[in-house]
Design an enzyme around this catalytic site. Structure first.
Site, PDB file in Angstrom:
ATOM      1  N   TYR A   1      -9.721   1.178   4.640  1.00 51.72           N
ATOM      2  CA  TYR A   1      -9.049   2.430   4.289  1.00 51.72           C
ATOM      3  C   TYR A   1     -10.021   3.341   3.531  1.00 51.72           C
ATOM      4  O   TYR A   1     -11.199   3.023   3.383  1.00 51.72           O
ATOM      5  CB  TYR A   1      -7.747   2.126   3.536  1.00 51.72           C
ATOM      6  CG  TYR A   1      -6.796   1.323   4.407  1.00 51.72           C
ATOM      7  CD1 TYR A   1      -6.343   1.845   5.620  1.00 51.72           C
ATOM      8  CD2 TYR A   1      -6.411   0.027   4.067  1.00 51.72           C
ATOM      9  CE1 TYR A   1      -5.511   1.111   6.458  1.00 51.72           C
ATOM     10  CE2 TYR A   1      -5.581  -0.710   4.899  1.00 51.72           C
ATOM     11  CZ  TYR A   1      -5.131  -0.164   6.094  1.00 51.72           C
ATOM     12  OH  TYR A   1      -4.323  -0.891   6.938  1.00 51.72           O
TER      13      TYR A   1
ATOM     14  N   ALA B   1       0.855  -1.183   0.000  1.00 53.98           N
ATOM     15  CA  ALA B   1       0.000   0.000   0.000  1.00 53.98           C
ATOM     16  C   ALA B   1       0.895   1.238   0.000  1.00 53.98           C
ATOM     17  O   ALA B   1       1.692   1.440   0.920  1.00 53.98           O
ATOM     18  CB  ALA B   1      -0.897  -0.005   1.232  1.00 53.98           C
TER      19      ALA B   1
ATOM     20  N   GLN C   1       0.417  -0.982  -5.334  1.00 52.68           N
ATOM     21  CA  GLN C   1      -0.915  -0.716  -4.791  1.00 52.68           C
ATOM     22  C   GLN C   1      -0.968   0.733  -4.314  1.00 52.68           C
ATOM     23  O   GLN C   1      -0.198   1.126  -3.432  1.00 52.68           O
ATOM     24  CB  GLN C   1      -1.203  -1.661  -3.618  1.00 52.68           C
ATOM     25  CG  GLN C   1      -2.653  -1.587  -3.160  1.00 52.68           C
ATOM     26  CD  GLN C   1      -2.920  -2.431  -1.936  1.00 52.68           C
ATOM     27  OE1 GLN C   1      -2.240  -2.317  -0.918  1.00 52.68           O
ATOM     28  NE2 GLN C   1      -3.928  -3.285  -2.002  1.00 52.68           N
TER      29      GLN C   1
HETATM   30  C1  LIG Z   1       2.991  -7.969   6.648  1.00 53.43           C
HETATM   31  C2  LIG Z   1       1.702  -7.758   5.912  1.00 53.43           C
HETATM   32  C3  LIG Z   1       1.436  -6.542   5.318  1.00 53.43           C
HETATM   33  C4  LIG Z   1       0.265  -6.348   4.570  1.00 53.43           C
HETATM   34  N1  LIG Z   1       0.076  -5.176   3.896  1.00 53.43           N
HETATM   35  C5  LIG Z   1      -0.950  -5.071   3.017  1.00 53.43           C
HETATM   36  C6  LIG Z   1      -1.030  -3.987   2.121  1.00 53.43           C
HETATM   37  O1  LIG Z   1      -0.139  -3.131   2.048  1.00 53.43           O
HETATM   38  N2  LIG Z   1      -2.109  -3.919   1.297  1.00 53.43           N
HETATM   39  C7  LIG Z   1      -3.085  -4.886   1.293  1.00 53.43           C
HETATM   40  O2  LIG Z   1      -4.050  -4.791   0.535  1.00 53.43           O
HETATM   41  N3  LIG Z   1      -3.004  -5.956   2.109  1.00 53.43           N
HETATM   42  C8  LIG Z   1      -1.948  -6.076   2.936  1.00 53.43           C
HETATM   43  N4  LIG Z   1      -1.817  -7.201   3.697  1.00 53.43           N
HETATM   44  C9  LIG Z   1      -2.796  -8.286   3.509  1.00 53.43           C
HETATM   45  C10 LIG Z   1      -2.261  -9.283   2.488  1.00 53.43           C
HETATM   46  O3  LIG Z   1      -2.033  -8.690   1.226  1.00 53.43           O
HETATM   47  C11 LIG Z   1      -3.221 -10.474   2.328  1.00 53.43           C
HETATM   48  O4  LIG Z   1      -4.432 -10.005   1.789  1.00 53.43           O
HETATM   49  C12 LIG Z   1      -3.490 -11.162   3.657  1.00 53.43           C
HETATM   50  O5  LIG Z   1      -2.302 -11.308   4.412  1.00 53.43           O
HETATM   51  C13 LIG Z   1      -4.095 -12.537   3.435  1.00 53.43           C
HETATM   52  O6  LIG Z   1      -3.242 -13.316   2.629  1.00 53.43           O
HETATM   53  P1  LIG Z   1      -2.269 -14.453   3.246  1.00 53.43           P
HETATM   54  O7  LIG Z   1      -3.151 -15.392   4.046  1.00 53.43           O
HETATM   55  O8  LIG Z   1      -1.671 -15.118   2.022  1.00 53.43           O
HETATM   56  O9  LIG Z   1      -1.246 -13.800   4.110  1.00 53.43           O
HETATM   57  C14 LIG Z   1      -0.676  -7.400   4.466  1.00 53.43           C
HETATM   58  C15 LIG Z   1      -0.426  -8.610   5.106  1.00 53.43           C
HETATM   59  C16 LIG Z   1       0.756  -8.813   5.805  1.00 53.43           C
HETATM   60  C17 LIG Z   1       1.011 -10.160   6.425  1.00 53.43           C
END
Ligand SMILES: Cc1cc2nc3c(=O)[nH]c(=O)nc-3n(C[C@H](O)[C@H](O)[C@H](O)COP(=O)(O)O)c2cc1C
Length: 366
Positions: free
Chosen positions: A183, A58, A101
């Site tokens: 957001y 983001a 993003q």
């Molecule tokens: C360290 C971290 C930072 C994240 N930052 C963002 C982000 O910047 N933008 C976003 O849309 N989702 C963010 N997320 C959510 C992830 O993109 C993802 O949607 C969420 O972790 C679920 O996927 P996963 O189970 O594969 O981790 C973040 C997740 C983690 C773990």
């Protein structure tokens, strides 16, 4: 049988070599919105992960739109210059297509980084005024945001377009607008964050208006031959909040505006939400959007095993998958998935001798 997950896909005008994306992940390691050496090594490594697409975290379109003071931004020449070095490294040495993003944190801005406890910054810690759809705080620890007036709406919309222009100059292949996780854009769409009485509140059509205006403004400046999408909400997980039907309507409106894909996430609008987390828990939202619209659909959330990702794409529940934590745990997840599915993941020549196909009888000479 050949792998669906490892088959190419064209989104907008961008062809990805497989259907695996590294999901955007905030790193809270920027300085004044500018990327640092952390981004260089983090993204440099993930550009070799075997994923066809790497989406940067983001990235705030204005300073006040950062979640924390350490969040990445793309609102100044200094931000653009710092990111140029990172992008150039990933393009020269990596093999993933690059996305970014673009985001505005809205009422969730002005927070501490997670490892400093999260929660709102205090006045003495550099707190700034949050803006939002309505003067409704995210929770009772946070001051109410200032609702955006007409001038503020134009300023934020134009900031998204200006950041997209910078992203184009930097050579990104894809822009994802952050329309989820509570957001700013999501807080306009969701009845939980929006109690406005003007043209931007009330009916679903009015609540979608601002995110759609932002999407249209970015579409107008973002080249057609590149890919443009939005991360949207499949469920607010709270009574009176957005549902999967709302996601279908919203995705259809984005498709009509010329967006190329949606990534269907969920949650984040309220601390009261009760999210039923489990393996692939957001896949049904993506499947519903895919069944009802013609836009490409990405799914995300608790996708960990290669066979699980393969089945999602093979069954047609989503066109592609994004993984976040699995790539932090294993920055070569794409290579492992290729091995498990009998497919090929891109591997830089410097590392080619590590691939199992080359082991039998291979002499370990330098
Ligand atoms: C360290 C971290 C930072 C994240 N930052 C963002 C982000 O910047 N933008 C976003 O849309 N989702 C963010 N997320 C959510 C992830 O993109 C993802 O949607 C969420 O972790 C679920 O996927 P996963 O189970 O594969 O981790 C973040 C997740 C983690 C773990």
């Amino acid at each position: 049988m050949s792998s669906h997950l490892f088959s190419p896909i064209t989104i907008g005008g961008v062809t990805l070599r497989n259907r695996i994306a590294v999901s955007p992940m905030c790193q809270y390691s920027a300085e004044g919105g500018s990327a640092t050496d952390w981004h260089l090594q983090h993204l440099g490594s993930l550009s070799l992960s075997g994923a066809g697409l790497l989406i940067l975290e983001a990235t705030a379109v204005e300073a006040a739109g950062r979640i924390t003071p350490a969040c990445l931004g793309l609102y100044s020449d200094a931000n653009e210059a710092a990111l140029e070095r990172v992008v150039a490294t990933c393009r020269r040495w990596g093999n993933a297509r690059l996305g970014i993003q673009l985001a505005h944190a809205g009422r969730k801005a002005s927070s501490k980084v997670p490892w400093q406890g999260g929660g709102p910054l205090a006045a003495g810690e550099g707190a700034w005024q949050r803006v939002g759809a309505s003067a409704i705080p995210f929770d009772d620890r946070v001051p109410a945001p200032e609702p955006l007036d007409a001038a503020g709406l134009l300023r934020v919309r134009d900031a998204f377009a200006a950041a997209a222009r910078r992203a184009d100059r930097l050579g990104f292949d894809l822009v994802e607008l952050h329309g989820a996780h509570g957001y700013l854009l999501h807080s306009f769409h969701s009845p939980i964050g929006n109690r406005r009485t003007d043209d931007y509140g009330g009916s679903a059509e009015n609540r979608m208006r601002f995110p759609l205006e932002v999407a249209a403004a970015v579409r107008a400046v973002w080249p057609r031959e590149k890919a443009l999408g939005m991360r949207i909400t499949g469920s607010d997980w709270i009574a009176g909040g957005l549902t999967t039907e709302d996601a279908v309507v919203f995705a259809g409106a984005l498709e009509r505006l010329g967006l190329d894909y949606v990534c269907v996430s969920s949650g984040g609008i309220s601390p009261e939400a009760r999210v039923a987390v489990g393996p692939g828990y957001q896949v049904p939202f993506a499947a519903a959007v895919k069944a009802a619209t013609g836009i490409a659909v990405q799914t995300v959330g608790m996708i960990v095993a290669p066979t699980q990702a393969e089945a999602i794409v093979a069954d047609g529940r989503a066109d592609c998958v994004a993984l976040a934590r699995a790539f932090l745990d294993d920055p070569r997840w794409g290579w492992r998935a290729a091995d498990a599915l009998g497919a090929e993941a891109p591997c830089p020549p410097q590392y080619a001798r590590s691939r199992p196909a080359l082991w039998p009888g291979a002499a370990l000479r330098s």
